[in-house]
Design a protein around this motif. Structure first.
Motif, PDB file in Angstrom:
ATOM      1  N   VAL A 774       0.824  -1.208   0.000  1.00 55.50           N
ATOM      2  CA  VAL A 774       0.000   0.000   0.000  1.00 55.50           C
ATOM      3  C   VAL A 774       0.861   1.262   0.000  1.00 55.50           C
ATOM      4  CG1 VAL A 774      -1.805   1.272   1.219  1.00 55.50           C
ATOM      5  CG2 VAL A 774      -1.788  -1.241   1.259  1.00 55.50           C
ATOM      6  N   THR A 775       0.535   2.186  -0.883  1.00 52.77           N
ATOM      7  CA  THR A 775       1.080   3.544  -0.863  1.00 52.77           C
ATOM      8  C   THR A 775      -0.073   4.498  -1.138  1.00 52.77           C
ATOM      9  OG1 THR A 775       1.563   3.682  -3.237  1.00 52.77           O
ATOM     10  CG2 THR A 775       3.289   2.715  -1.820  1.00 52.77           C
ATOM     11  N   PRO A 776       0.094   5.784  -0.824  1.00 53.68           N
ATOM     12  CA  PRO A 776      -0.982   6.733  -1.138  1.00 53.68           C
ATOM     13  C   PRO A 776      -1.354   6.737  -2.615  1.00 53.68           C
ATOM     14  CG  PRO A 776       0.602   7.733   0.360  1.00 53.68           C
ATOM     15  CD  PRO A 776       1.194   6.417  -0.068  1.00 53.68           C
ATOM     16  N   ALA A 777      -0.392   6.426  -3.470  1.00 51.61           N
ATOM     17  CA  ALA A 777      -0.658   6.475  -4.911  1.00 51.61           C
ATOM     18  C   ALA A 777      -1.503   5.302  -5.388  1.00 51.61           C
ATOM     19  CB  ALA A 777       0.659   6.503  -5.678  1.00 51.61           C
ATOM     20  N   ASN A 802      -5.464   3.708   4.335  1.00 53.24           N
ATOM     21  CA  ASN A 802      -4.522   4.381   3.449  1.00 53.24           C
ATOM     22  C   ASN A 802      -3.154   4.578   4.095  1.00 53.24           C
ATOM     23  OD1 ASN A 802      -6.461   4.904   1.236  1.00 53.24           O
ATOM     24  ND2 ASN A 802      -7.485   6.103   2.821  1.00 53.24           N
ATOM     25  N   GLU A 803      -3.064   4.300   5.396  1.00 49.76           N
ATOM     26  CA  GLU A 803      -1.789   4.402   6.105  1.00 49.76           C
ATOM     27  C   GLU A 803      -1.141   3.049   6.336  1.00 49.76           C
ATOM     28  OE1 GLU A 803      -0.256   7.236   6.777  1.00 49.76           O
ATOM     29  OE2 GLU A 803      -1.890   8.303   5.799  1.00 49.76           O
ATOM     30  N   LEU A 804      -1.761   1.983   5.864  1.00 56.52           N
ATOM     31  CA  LEU A 804      -1.208   0.646   6.050  1.00 56.52           C
ATOM     32  C   LEU A 804       0.100   0.482   5.277  1.00 56.52           C
ATOM     33  CD1 LEU A 804      -4.464  -1.468   5.581  1.00 56.52           C
ATOM     34  CD2 LEU A 804      -3.237  -1.113   7.737  1.00 56.52           C
ATOM     35  N   ILE A 805       0.975  -0.386   5.793  1.00 56.88           N
ATOM     36  CA  ILE A 805       2.154  -0.790   5.030  1.00 56.88           C
ATOM     37  C   ILE A 805       1.735  -1.838   3.996  1.00 56.88           C
ATOM     38  CG2 ILE A 805       4.468  -1.785   5.133  1.00 56.88           C
ATOM     39  CD1 ILE A 805       4.637  -0.830   8.032  1.00 56.88           C
ATOM     40  N   THR A 806       1.011  -2.826   4.466  1.00 58.56           N
ATOM     41  CA  THR A 806       0.414  -3.832   3.577  1.00 58.56           C
ATOM     42  C   THR A 806      -0.970  -4.160   4.099  1.00 58.56           C
ATOM     43  OG1 THR A 806       1.195  -5.759   4.833  1.00 58.56           O
ATOM     44  CG2 THR A 806       2.643  -4.929   3.086  1.00 58.56           C
ATOM     45  N   VAL A 807      -1.814  -4.692   3.235  1.00 58.68           N
ATOM     46  CA  VAL A 807      -3.060  -5.277   3.694  1.00 58.68           C
ATOM     47  C   VAL A 807      -2.779  -6.710   4.114  1.00 58.68           C
ATOM     48  CG1 VAL A 807      -4.455  -3.802   2.231  1.00 58.68           C
ATOM     49  CG2 VAL A 807      -3.729  -6.035   1.375  1.00 58.68           C
ATOM     50  N   GLY A 808      -3.795  -7.355   4.658  1.00 53.88           N
ATOM     51  CA  GLY A 808      -3.654  -8.739   5.064  1.00 53.88           C
ATOM     52  C   GLY A 808      -4.291  -9.672   4.049  1.00 53.88           C
ATOM     53  N   ARG A 824      -0.213  -9.344  14.604  1.00 61.28           N
ATOM     54  CA  ARG A 824       0.985  -8.524  14.776  1.00 61.28           C
ATOM     55  C   ARG A 824       1.357  -7.931  13.413  1.00 61.28           C
ATOM     56  NH1 ARG A 824       5.701  -9.718  16.274  1.00 61.28           N
ATOM     57  NH2 ARG A 824       5.877  -7.855  17.557  1.00 61.28           N
ATOM     58  N   GLN A 825       1.866  -6.699  13.481  1.00 56.52           N
ATOM     59  CA  GLN A 825       2.250  -5.999  12.263  1.00 56.52           C
ATOM     60  C   GLN A 825       3.296  -6.773  11.476  1.00 56.52           C
ATOM     61  OE1 GLN A 825       1.207  -3.631  10.296  1.00 56.52           O
ATOM     62  NE2 GLN A 825       2.203  -1.695  10.831  1.00 56.52           N
ATOM     63  N   THR A 826       4.203  -7.424  12.169  1.00 52.77           N
ATOM     64  CA  THR A 826       5.252  -8.183  11.495  1.00 52.77           C
ATOM     65  C   THR A 826       4.672  -9.299  10.639  1.00 52.77           C
ATOM     66  OG1 THR A 826       6.943  -7.687  13.134  1.00 52.77           O
ATOM     67  CG2 THR A 826       7.218  -9.710  11.881  1.00 52.77           C
ATOM     68  N   TYR A 827       3.642  -9.972  11.131  1.00 54.95           N
ATOM     69  CA  TYR A 827       3.032 -11.040  10.348  1.00 54.95           C
ATOM     70  C   TYR A 827       2.320 -10.458   9.121  1.00 54.95           C
ATOM     71  CZ  TYR A 827       3.429 -13.332  14.946  1.00 54.95           C
ATOM     72  OH  TYR A 827       3.875 -13.811  16.156  1.00 54.95           O
ATOM     73  N   ARG A 828       1.643  -9.354   9.335  1.00 56.65           N
ATOM     74  CA  ARG A 828       0.890  -8.716   8.256  1.00 56.65           C
ATOM     75  C   ARG A 828       1.822  -8.297   7.116  1.00 56.65           C
ATOM     76  NH1 ARG A 828      -2.081  -3.422  10.085  1.00 56.65           N
ATOM     77  NH2 ARG A 828      -3.343  -4.925  11.251  1.00 56.65           N
ATOM     78  N   VAL A 829       2.950  -7.706   7.477  1.00 56.96           N
ATOM     79  CA  VAL A 829       3.900  -7.255   6.471  1.00 56.96           C
ATOM     80  C   VAL A 829       4.714  -8.433   5.931  1.00 56.96           C
ATOM     81  CG1 VAL A 829       5.885  -5.764   6.016  1.00 56.96           C
ATOM     82  CG2 VAL A 829       4.013  -4.943   7.476  1.00 56.96           C
TER      83      VAL A 829
END
Length: 995
Positions: A774-777, A802-808, A824-829
């Motif tokens: 995910v990026t704003p673009a 829109n602020e996520l690093i990645t979706v799940g 956990r964020q680490t698992y998601r990313v």
């Protein structure tokens, strides 16, 4: 409890995996699953084999404008000739040591019944229209006025969702809607970061339907449904009568084409019935004057009525009229013509938190192939054709706006959209083809073509066909496409109208996959190991080789864990080869170990495993078999234990590409070095490739590209049936399966398999970078309103997609932020990154990594702080030794050891992606983690002395309690199987990224 039963649920948390494999067993001084402690895992004979240093000469990957064939016709496999030679036509039951198995399990082990036209052929279990293959609802005896579980069998023909009801022959349709974030029912507890440090939420549409297309039940009674036709982009299914209805057998055929803005149905000698609204319910008796229910809420369950909120209607021969179904002055106009327009209201949670305002005013249009008269039917609350109809009906959604501030229903206009729909309603798709072409170099083409018919019987040219393309997927690859100003929402972003019956997409083939004078580039990547890093790589390689062999000497019991395990071994082989002569012995040692680990999966036996007999007794042994019921390669354990959940629901065709991708990758690496093995096991390994990616109708044992969705160009992990459609969690693991196909094709000299894998990978990389990274673009949720989620401590956490690093998990209908591994964020990313391989340089967008550079570095830092904390004090009372709900663990040392393995393993993935931004810094940090590990291990062991343990012995079923004596519990941090990585692979990746 002397041995481990490695059973686990689908995508269990990595903590569970890590603890299950070694944490509890090592802590209790018992053997781990797969081999006794201290086993050296030596191959039979104990001496290294001779292997080829040079890879087989690569046959250039090539596809000469071939067509993916249709998969079936009403009565038999398609006779359409494919100019693609099959991967193989060998009988899988004869080339797999496990032979054949009859599969008793249906999707989710529910009582699904295949409809006519689906038996006796390989079942395409991963296709977007899979739900139509089954009778709906599952229990046909449910009264008509009770919705039942029909929505569970949803099909997503984007932009629409549809589900069938075979009790009355009805298709229910939900038109596209805006997404929103549902508010949680209770405050979120994020007090223990070892379990949760990222708020779980979803982006979903309101679950309302808009349309019911059905027919008045004929005199002959209920009609039977069959599948008439299917190909990669269209499916047709009919309800048909077995007795003549005056002028012939009655039928209603539904034609669903993914990408079509219209719903299309053909009628023959039936009277169409149109429901406009939010579903069906038991039919209530009406007052003949007011038409209001006589006894609200007490309908006849054996009859149904729609739940409309129609506000205005019109037809091409009549002006717009206000519609009032009941009350003091009912007005339900009779409508005549060939075009009909309906303004109606539905509830929609995306509009407002105020339930009085949470409504949308929506408009749909309907077209018929000849003039008809619509009459309002009071009992069913539907419009019914005045007489039986022979022709075609098309319905399309026009537009919507929030009810607050909307114009009067008789005044609402969407002139531009409606004009486009009017112009193009005449031509509709009835079949499709997909042509693939690759002639080498950077580009491949994927061409969609649709066969069409017309409402008025005129010649179908294709030029009037209107379809809709995903902006973030198709249109990026279709410069100059003839788009029109028609937009629809979806879970994969905006769709835009495209005119014409042919689309040509140009995909970029990753350079590492292309034919190159550097033959090893395909296997080792384009980067080089830097001279200053060689010593560290060599030392790590030897250490990891010893760890892998001593950890699970015989990985023959679970396909996902063992798939990742053989993938890890294969990575060591290739890194050793890249290091050259100094690592040749280790390379050969790992090739021997890889061979002894892979062979049992294809042989269905492991004569060298001293625990094989124990695994037989406990029904744990696993290997590949051929499913003669559905036509596919499956694993043994679900049938051995009569448990469809085993091997992550493998018997119900979940996650096949994730698991088999690792085996294909490992088999390709072994086959690349060992021609004898390659010849002996080629057909067995081919059954994995054929299961997920058979591309030829000449192979009658498997369906066509089982798991690949050619419209979105992404593998589907689980196609349901499910109310939210199919889903894919790990975009990167899906691409890794395509990489496995390319490598196996290269090892076996198959140019078509290579090219097919390359095109599939290119399409999936496009999807991953557009939908998961995910990026704003590229965010597809720009219009989703963020919310604040309350926490149990009184604070809040912001939920902003829109602020996520990645979706799940991306489902067809909604997007989740969490993943099956945990919250956990680490698992998601991390699940969108692993496994790290030469192809990762193309999968991971540098723009994405750069945009999130600070957040990714902070994630590595926070995980490091959690990891380091594990070694500073006794595990008793520590957060790592406490359950997510705060309950103290009965085995805190074992639990904390499991957390240590998980944190270290997943941090490898996060550190690796940080290497895209700063490889020097990431390399330096990672070697620091490695250098500290011995001291941290010693501290953990000392801190665990005297801590309690309590468990139930698996053999005696007695509770065993005590405290750990010196030297304490060894956390065995490097013995983790929750991610496909190891120290050596991280160092290799970071070194090759350096300038």
């Amino acid at each position: 409890m002397s041995k481990l039963d490695c059973t686990k649920q689908r995508r269990s948390s990595p903590w569970t995996l890590a603890l299950g494999i070694t944490g509890l067993m090592v802590a209790a001084g018992l053997s781990s699953c797969g081999g006794s402690d201290g086993s050296d895992g030596a191959p039979p004979g104990g001496s290294p084999s001779a292997y080829d240093d040079s890879p087989p000469t690569r046959v250039a990957p090539m596809l000469a404008d071939i067509t993916i064939p249709a998969t079936l016709t009403p009565s038999a496999l398609s006779t359409k000739a494919s100019n693609l030679p099959p991967i193989s036509t060998a009988n899988p039951s004869q080339v797999l040591g496990g032979g054949a198995v009859t599969n008793p399990f249906q999707p989710a082990n529910k009582n699904f019944t295949l409809v006519e036209g689906m038996s006796g052929r390989p079942l395409p279990t991963g296709k977007w229209y899979k739900a139509f293959f089954y009778q709906s609802p599952r229990n046909m005896d449910v009264p008509l006025g009770v919705p039942g579980d029909s929505r569970e069998q949803s099909v997503f023909a984007f932009p629409h969702q549809a589900w069938l009801d075979d009790r009355m022959g009805m298709v229910n349709v939900a038109f596209p809607r805006k997404r929103y974030i549902p508010k949680p029912g209770a405050p979120l507890d994020m007090s223990n970061p070892y379990y949760i440090d990222a708020a779980p939420y979803i982006m979903a549409p309101s679950p309302n339907e808009d349309l019911q297309l059905t027919y008045v039940t004929p005199a002959g009674g209920q009609l039977t449904r069959r599948i008439d036709h299917q190909d990669e982009l269209t499916v047709a299914t009919s309800w048909y009568g077995t007795a003549a209805n005056g002028a012939g057998l009655p039928s209603m055929q539904l034609i669903m084409a993914v990408g079509s803005p219209y719903i299309t149905a053909k009628y023959l000698n039936l009277t169409p019935q149109i429901g406009l609204g939010q579903g069906i319910r038991a039919q209530e008796a009406k007052d003949p004057t007011t038409r209001l229910p006589i006894d609200p809420g007490k309908g006849d369950p054996n009859k149904w009525e729609a739940i409309p909120e129609v506000q205005a209607v019109s037809s091409d021969t009549q002006p717009v009229q206000a519609f009032a179904e009941n009350g003091g002055a009912p007005n339900t106009p009779e409508l005549k013509g060939q075009k009909f327009r309906f303004v109606y209201r539905t509830s929609d949670n995306s509009v407002s938190a105020d339930p009085n305002l949470a409504f949308m005013q929506r408009v749909m249009v309907m077209y018929t192939s000849s003039p008809v008269t619509l009459v309002w039917d009071i009992p069913s609350r539907t419009y019914v054709f005045s007489q039986p109809f022979n022709g075609t009906v098309r319905v399309a959604f026009v537009n919507e706006q929030p009810i607050e501030g909307a114009p009067a229903p008789t005044e609402v206009r969407y002139a531009a959209e409606e004009a486009l729909l009017d112009q193009h309603a005449i031509e509709y798709p009835v079949g499709s083809s997909i042509n693939l072409q690759y002639a080498g170099g950077d580009d491949a083409t994927v061409r969609y073509g649709w066969r069409t018919e017309t409402l008025d019987g005129s010649t179908a040219t294709g030029g009037r066909l209107l379809m809709a393309a995903f902006d973030q997927l198709h249109l990026k690859s279709m410069p100059g496409a003839p788009t029109v100003a028609l937009k629809y929402r979806s879970n994969f972003g905006t769709m835009t109208g495209v005119v014409g019956n042919s689309w040509t997409q140009t995909l970029k083939i990753p350079g590492v996959l292309q034919q190159s004078p550097q033959a090893e580039q395909l296997w080792q990547g384009a980067g080089t190991i830097k001279a200053a890093d060689r010593a560290a790589l060599l030392a790590s390689l030897r250490a990891d080789a010893a760890t892998l062999k001593g950890y699970v000497a015989h990985c023959n019991y679970e396909s996902y864990l063992c798939g990742k395990y053989v993938g890890n071994i294969a990575r060591l082989v290739l890194i050793a080869a890249q290091l050259g002569d100094e690592a040749r012995d280790t390379r050969n040692e790992m090739l021997d170990f890889l061979k002894s680990t892979l062979n049992p999966w294809f042989d269905a036996k492991d004569d060298d495993d001293p625990e094989w007999g124990d695994k037989l007794t406990k029904k744990m042994q696993d290997y590949f078999r051929y499913d003669v019921t559905n036509g596919g390669t499956v694993t043994n354990r679900p049938f051995l234990q009569n448990d469809y959940e085993q091997d992550f629901y493998n018997a119900t065709y979940l996650d096949h590409m994730f698991h088999y991708g690792y085996f294909l990758y490992a088999s390709a690496v072994l086959g690349r070095y060992d021609a004898t093995w390659r010849g002996q096991y080629k057909e067995a390994v081919n059954t994995l490739a054929r299961d997920i990616a058979n591309y030829s109708s000449q192979d009658t044992y498997f369906p066509i590209t089982r798991t690949y969705d050619w419209f979105r160009m992404q593998n589907v992990a689980d196609a349901g049936p499910d109310a939210n459609g199919g889903n894919t969690e790990s975009s990167s693991e899906a691409i890794h399966a395509d990489y496995g196909l390319v490598l196996w094709g290269a090892a076996t000299g198959n140019p078509e398999m290579q090219a097919m894998g390359m095109i599939m990978a290119a399409g999936e990389i496009r999807s991953a970078q557009s939908m998961y990274q995910v990026t704003p673009a590229n965010s597809v949720f720009q219009d989703v309103t963020p919310i604040d989620i309350p926490l149990t401590n009184g604070g809040t956490v912001r939920a902003d997609p829109n602020e996520l690093i990645t979706v799940g998990i991306k489902r067809f209908n909604l997007t989740e932020t969490q993943v099956f591994f945990g919250q956990r964020q680490t698992y998601r990313v991390g699940i969108q990154i692993l496994p790290i391989s030469p192809l990762s340089a193309y999968i991971l967008s540098r723009d994405w990594a750069s945009h999130h550079a600070t957040a990714l570095l902070n994630l590595e830092t926070s995980d490091t702080a959690l990891f380091d904390k594990l070694f500073t004090a006794s595990p008793v009372g520590a957060q790592c030794g406490t359950a997510a709900n705060g309950t103290p663990s009965l085995m805190p040392a074992a639990d904390c050891a499991g957390q240590a393995r998980v944190l270290y393993s997943w941090r490898q993935i996060i550190n690796s992606v940080n290497g895209l931004n700063d490889p020097e810094g990431a390399f330096r940090r990672y070697t620091g983690y490695m250098n500290k590990l011995d001291q941290q291990t010693a501290s953990f062991m000392a801190n665990s002395v005297g801590t309690p343990f309590s468990y139930v012995d698996a053999n005696t079923h007695q509770q065993v309690t005590g405290t750990y004596a010196a030297p304490g519990v060894n956390p065995d941090v490097l013995k983790d199987a929750s991610t496909p990585s190891h120290n050596t692979n991280v160092l290799w990746w970071l070194s090759t990224l350096k300038q």
